[in-house]
Design an enzyme around this catalytic site. Structure first.
Site, PDB file in Angstrom:
ATOM      1  N   GLU A 124       0.852  -1.187   0.000  1.00 54.16           N
ATOM      2  CA  GLU A 124       0.000   0.000   0.000  1.00 54.16           C
ATOM      3  C   GLU A 124       0.887   1.235   0.000  1.00 54.16           C
ATOM      4  O   GLU A 124       1.870   1.307   0.727  1.00 54.16           O
ATOM      5  CB  GLU A 124      -0.905  -0.002   1.241  1.00 54.16           C
ATOM      6  CG  GLU A 124      -2.023  -1.002   1.113  1.00 54.16           C
ATOM      7  CD  GLU A 124      -2.757  -1.238   2.424  1.00 54.16           C
ATOM      8  OE1 GLU A 124      -2.323  -0.731   3.467  1.00 54.16           O
ATOM      9  OE2 GLU A 124      -3.769  -1.950   2.377  1.00 54.16           O
ATOM     10  N   CYS A 137       4.185   8.446   0.607  1.00 57.81           N
ATOM     11  CA  CYS A 137       4.664   7.624   1.717  1.00 57.81           C
ATOM     12  C   CYS A 137       4.915   6.225   1.162  1.00 57.81           C
ATOM     13  O   CYS A 137       3.984   5.577   0.680  1.00 57.81           O
ATOM     14  CB  CYS A 137       3.590   7.607   2.792  1.00 57.81           C
ATOM     15  SG  CYS A 137       4.004   6.571   4.178  1.00 57.81           S
ATOM     16  N   CYS A 144       6.903  -6.018   8.780  1.00 59.87           N
ATOM     17  CA  CYS A 144       8.043  -5.506   9.541  1.00 59.87           C
ATOM     18  C   CYS A 144       8.398  -6.549  10.587  1.00 59.87           C
ATOM     19  O   CYS A 144       7.512  -7.123  11.213  1.00 59.87           O
ATOM     20  CB  CYS A 144       7.674  -4.188  10.217  1.00 59.87           C
ATOM     21  SG  CYS A 144       9.065  -3.401  11.058  1.00 59.87           S
ATOM     22  N   CYS A 148       6.648  -2.987  17.274  1.00 61.13           N
ATOM     23  CA  CYS A 148       6.230  -1.833  18.074  1.00 61.13           C
ATOM     24  C   CYS A 148       4.762  -2.052  18.416  1.00 61.13           C
ATOM     25  O   CYS A 148       3.952  -2.370  17.536  1.00 61.13           O
ATOM     26  CB  CYS A 148       6.434  -0.539  17.303  1.00 61.13           C
ATOM     27  SG  CYS A 148       8.150  -0.351  16.769  1.00 61.13           S
ATOM     28  N   CYS A 151       1.765  -0.244  16.553  1.00 62.31           N
ATOM     29  CA  CYS A 151       1.802  -0.186  15.090  1.00 62.31           C
ATOM     30  C   CYS A 151       1.132  -1.410  14.463  1.00 62.31           C
ATOM     31  O   CYS A 151       1.463  -2.549  14.809  1.00 62.31           O
ATOM     32  CB  CYS A 151       3.248  -0.098  14.617  1.00 62.31           C
ATOM     33  SG  CYS A 151       3.420  -0.162  12.825  1.00 62.31           S
ATOM     34  N   GLY A 210       7.495  -1.305   7.095  1.00 58.51           N
ATOM     35  CA  GLY A 210       8.857  -1.801   7.205  1.00 58.51           C
ATOM     36  C   GLY A 210       9.833  -0.854   7.859  1.00 58.51           C
ATOM     37  O   GLY A 210       9.573   0.331   8.034  1.00 58.51           O
ATOM     38  N   GLU A 211      10.961  -1.423   8.228  1.00 54.56           N
ATOM     39  CA  GLU A 211      12.045  -0.650   8.841  1.00 54.56           C
ATOM     40  C   GLU A 211      13.114  -0.453   7.755  1.00 54.56           C
ATOM     41  O   GLU A 211      13.840  -1.389   7.407  1.00 54.56           O
ATOM     42  CB  GLU A 211      12.594  -1.427  10.045  1.00 54.56           C
ATOM     43  CG  GLU A 211      13.867  -0.877  10.629  1.00 54.56           C
ATOM     44  CD  GLU A 211      13.862   0.633  10.866  1.00 54.56           C
ATOM     45  OE1 GLU A 211      13.009   1.142  11.598  1.00 54.56           O
ATOM     46  OE2 GLU A 211      14.744   1.313  10.284  1.00 54.56           O
ATOM     47  N   SER A 264      11.730   7.635  15.186  1.00 52.60           N
ATOM     48  CA  SER A 264      10.478   7.326  15.893  1.00 52.60           C
ATOM     49  C   SER A 264      10.811   7.186  17.366  1.00 52.60           C
ATOM     50  O   SER A 264      11.154   6.102  17.824  1.00 52.60           O
ATOM     51  CB  SER A 264       9.895   6.020  15.349  1.00 52.60           C
ATOM     52  OG  SER A 264       9.535   6.199  14.003  1.00 52.60           O
ATOM     53  N   HIS A 266       8.970   8.475  20.477  1.00 50.79           N
ATOM     54  CA  HIS A 266       7.750   8.044  21.160  1.00 50.79           C
ATOM     55  C   HIS A 266       7.795   7.925  22.683  1.00 50.79           C
ATOM     56  O   HIS A 266       6.746   7.750  23.312  1.00 50.79           O
ATOM     57  CB  HIS A 266       7.226   6.708  20.605  1.00 50.79           C
ATOM     58  CG  HIS A 266       7.057   6.699  19.121  1.00 50.79           C
ATOM     59  ND1 HIS A 266       6.522   7.752  18.421  1.00 50.79           N
ATOM     60  CD2 HIS A 266       7.369   5.760  18.187  1.00 50.79           C
ATOM     61  CE1 HIS A 266       6.512   7.463  17.133  1.00 50.79           C
ATOM     62  NE2 HIS A 266       7.020   6.269  16.960  1.00 50.79           N
ATOM     63  N   CYS A 384      -0.532   6.826   9.241  1.00 51.83           N
ATOM     64  CA  CYS A 384       0.652   6.144   9.767  1.00 51.83           C
ATOM     65  C   CYS A 384       0.268   4.931  10.596  1.00 51.83           C
ATOM     66  O   CYS A 384      -0.598   5.032  11.449  1.00 51.83           O
ATOM     67  CB  CYS A 384       1.432   7.032  10.714  1.00 51.83           C
ATOM     68  SG  CYS A 384       2.111   8.460   9.975  1.00 51.83           S
TER      69      CYS A 384
HETATM   70  N1  SAH Z   1       9.640   1.560  10.604  1.00 53.47           N
HETATM   71  C1  SAH Z   1       9.906   2.941  10.491  1.00 53.47           C
HETATM   72  C2  SAH Z   1       9.107   3.614   9.402  1.00 53.47           C
HETATM   73  C3  SAH Z   1       7.664   3.224   9.223  1.00 53.47           C
HETATM   74  S1  SAH Z   1       6.541   3.674  10.513  1.00 53.47           S
HETATM   75  C4  SAH Z   1       9.705   3.631  11.809  1.00 53.47           C
HETATM   76  O1  SAH Z   1       9.193   2.993  12.725  1.00 53.47           O
HETATM   77  O2  SAH Z   1      10.103   4.781  11.922  1.00 53.47           O
HETATM   78  C5  SAH Z   1       6.252   5.417  10.223  1.00 53.47           C
HETATM   79  C6  SAH Z   1       5.847   6.210  11.473  1.00 53.47           C
HETATM   80  O3  SAH Z   1       4.500   5.894  11.843  1.00 53.47           O
HETATM   81  C7  SAH Z   1       6.697   5.900  12.683  1.00 53.47           C
HETATM   82  O4  SAH Z   1       7.032   7.070  13.392  1.00 53.47           O
HETATM   83  C8  SAH Z   1       5.784   5.049  13.493  1.00 53.47           C
HETATM   84  O5  SAH Z   1       6.155   5.023  14.822  1.00 53.47           O
HETATM   85  C9  SAH Z   1       4.450   5.718  13.248  1.00 53.47           C
HETATM   86  N2  SAH Z   1       3.295   4.898  13.605  1.00 53.47           N
HETATM   87  C10 SAH Z   1       3.196   3.557  13.582  1.00 53.47           C
HETATM   88  N3  SAH Z   1       1.968   3.166  13.970  1.00 53.47           N
HETATM   89  C11 SAH Z   1       1.264   4.288  14.244  1.00 53.47           C
HETATM   90  C12 SAH Z   1      -0.075   4.536  14.660  1.00 53.47           C
HETATM   91  N4  SAH Z   1      -0.928   3.542  14.848  1.00 53.47           N
HETATM   92  N5  SAH Z   1      -0.455   5.819  14.833  1.00 53.47           N
HETATM   93  C13 SAH Z   1       0.399   6.832  14.597  1.00 53.47           C
HETATM   94  N6  SAH Z   1       1.666   6.655  14.181  1.00 53.47           N
HETATM   95  C14 SAH Z   1       2.109   5.394  14.005  1.00 53.47           C
HETATM   96 FE1  SF4 Z   2       8.024  -1.608  12.137  1.00 48.64          FE
HETATM   97 FE2  SF4 Z   2       8.078   1.087  12.231  1.00 48.64          FE
HETATM   98 FE3  SF4 Z   2       5.805  -0.284  12.756  1.00 48.64          FE
HETATM   99 FE4  SF4 Z   2       7.829  -0.357  14.492  1.00 48.64          FE
HETATM  100  S1  SF4 Z   2       6.634   1.450  13.898  1.00 48.64           S
HETATM  101  S2  SF4 Z   2       6.609  -2.143  13.791  1.00 48.64           S
HETATM  102  S3  SF4 Z   2       9.617  -0.328  13.125  1.00 48.64           S
HETATM  103  S4  SF4 Z   2       6.889  -0.241  10.804  1.00 48.64           S
END
Ligand code: SAH
Ligand code: SF4
Length: 404
Positions: A124, A137, A144, A148, A151, A210-211, A264, A266, A384
């Site tokens: 997506e 994006c 991944c 987290c 996520c 993904g990371e 990220s 948090h 996100c």
């Molecule tokens: N894996 C990488 C990039 C993809 S996630 C990373 O973690 O940075 C992109 C961003 O979306 C990250 O800052 C992540 O923490 C945030 N994110 C993930 N799940 C989310 C959610 N449910 N609500 C808001 N932000 C979220």
């Molecule tokens: Fe992976 Fe980024 Fe989601 Fe963490 S926030 S599970 S690193 S995609």
């Protein structure tokens, strides 16, 4: 429900004509190899690569016959062996706020075939138009491996790295859909930003699935293609790689890719961050922030973005806001407060608006611009952390059907 699934299964068995043979998304080095395979003499390879590059990435052509400065013989040889096929856009969803989400199906790559699949990755990809920019994006992996807890992507089992070609193809698809190539005049339909020198896609963020730093080489190579001034021409200052904190790869990202960096974060304490972003147990906050202080090219003009998802009663107190400011002292930083985007089954809730404002005021009074990122495309699960590919949803549905 089962009808949709049946259709999907039928599609899986169809051969994909363009499997593995498209030149779209390749790096200059890979295009050179593709031309060598046609027995072209070494002395012409660089020049021919330059021609293909211009037509594929600057003009966005999808037909070898439009490459008017390439000889007829070479065009015939190219089309006998290769294609300019794009991955398939399976669905397009347009949010009430103009955000678009495309479900893209890639043809299978060697790794898929080795795993016994005749279907490629499904990704997506989200496009967010704003008045002065358009942000795409993109994803670096299917799923991944990190988990987290807030996520949605982290709950997906199916994981593999995307190839650099698959990463680049996401921008190609967006440019196709939006009619937006450097060599074309961008459409002025009011839905997407336009004007002198303004591209519909002006920014790319690696914030999809993904990371990215767990797939460093492919991400780096893809960035080389995205930012090439003779092709897709995105400025590296407009490409942001977001990482959950893979500390050992951060210097290489600065040295070899030279993009903007987003972290990220948090949480401001290791005990909480260990829960929210379990990778923190390996690379704790102090090491992560040191890598940021040392990030090549960071300056007040090129600030590092710190993402902070607002989770009700978890990380959103005024004391945490003050600690955040203290931690970031001395780092050229921007802070992005992200309202949590809920997804089915999550244990978290988004902080109240007043709490977010109070947090944001503390950060702002300390001298940081702290835009609260307005959630975009929530109605189409495009925000996100909501990305999770359709295949996985279908599998989950299939399991439910089996269990019935
Ligand atoms: N894996 C990488 C990039 C993809 S996630 C990373 O973690 O940075 C992109 C961003 O979306 C990250 O800052 C992540 O923490 C945030 N994110 C993930 N799940 C989310 C959610 N449910 N609500 C808001 N932000 C979220
Ligand atoms: Fe992976 Fe980024 Fe989601 Fe963490 S926030 S599970 S690193 S995609």
């Amino acid at each position: 429900m089962s009808i949709a699934l049946d259709r999907r299964e039928a599609a899986e068995t169809l051969p994909h004509a363009a499997a593995g043979t498209s030149l779209v998304g390749l790096t200059r080095a890979q295009l050179g190899d593709a031309l060598r395979a046609l027995d072209l003499p070494e002395r012409v390879i660089k020049m021919r690569v330059g021609q293909l590059w211009h037509w594929i990435y600057f003009q966005g052509v999808a037909d070898f016959d439009r490459m008017t400065n390439v000889s007829k013989d070479l065009r015939a040889a190219l089309s006998a062996r290769y294609t300019l096929a794009r991955p398939e856009v399976v669905t397009e969803q347009v949010s009430s706020d103009g955000t678009r989400k495309w479900l893209i199906r890639m043809p299978p790559v060697a790794q898929d075939r080795l795993a016994g699949k005749n279907m490629g990755a499904e990704i997506e990809c989200v496009y967010i138009p704003e008045s002065d920019r358009g942000t795409l994006c993109i994803s670096s992996q299917v799923g991944c491996t990190l988990t987290c807890t807030f996520c949605h992507t982290g709950t997906q089992k199916l994981v593999r790295n995307l190839t650099s070609q698959e990463i680049v193809q996401q921008l190609v698809v967006a440019r196709d859909q939006l009619g937006d190539y450097p060599g074309l005049t961008a459409p002025t339909n009011g839905l997407i930003p336009s004007g002198e020198g303004v591209r519909a896609v002006s920014n790319v963020v690696f914030m999809g699935m993904g990371e990215p730093l767990y797939n460093f080489e492919n991400v780096r190579d893809a960035i080389g293609v995205l930012s090439d001034g003779e092709g897709l021409s995105l400025s590296k200052r407009r490409i942001t790689v977001s990482t959950s904190g893979v500390v050992p790869e951060i210097p290489a990202l600065g040295d070899q890719a030279g993009t903007m960096l987003a972290i990220s974060l948090h949480a401001v304490r290791d005990d909480l961050r260990n829960t929210l972003v379990p990778l923190n147990k390996k690379y704790p906050i102090s090491e992560l922030l040191q890598a940021c202080r040392d990030y090549p090219g960071a300056s007040n003009a090129r600030r590092i973005t710190f993402e902070y998802v607002m989770l009700k009663g978890v990380n959103d107190s005024p004391a945490e806001a003050r600690e955040l400011v203290r931690l970031l002292k001395g780092i050229p930083a921007k802070i992005n407060l992200i309202p949590f985007n809920p997804w089915p089954g999550t244990i978290y809730e988004c902080s109240d608006w007043e709490t977010i404002e109070r947090f944001s005021d503390i950060v702002f009074n300390a001298g940081y611009a702290s835009p609260v990122r307005t959630p975009r495309g929530r109605d189409i699960l495009a925000a996100c952390g909501q990305l999770k590919s359709e295949t996985e949803k279908l599998r989950a549905r299939a399991r439910l059907i089996e269990e019935d």
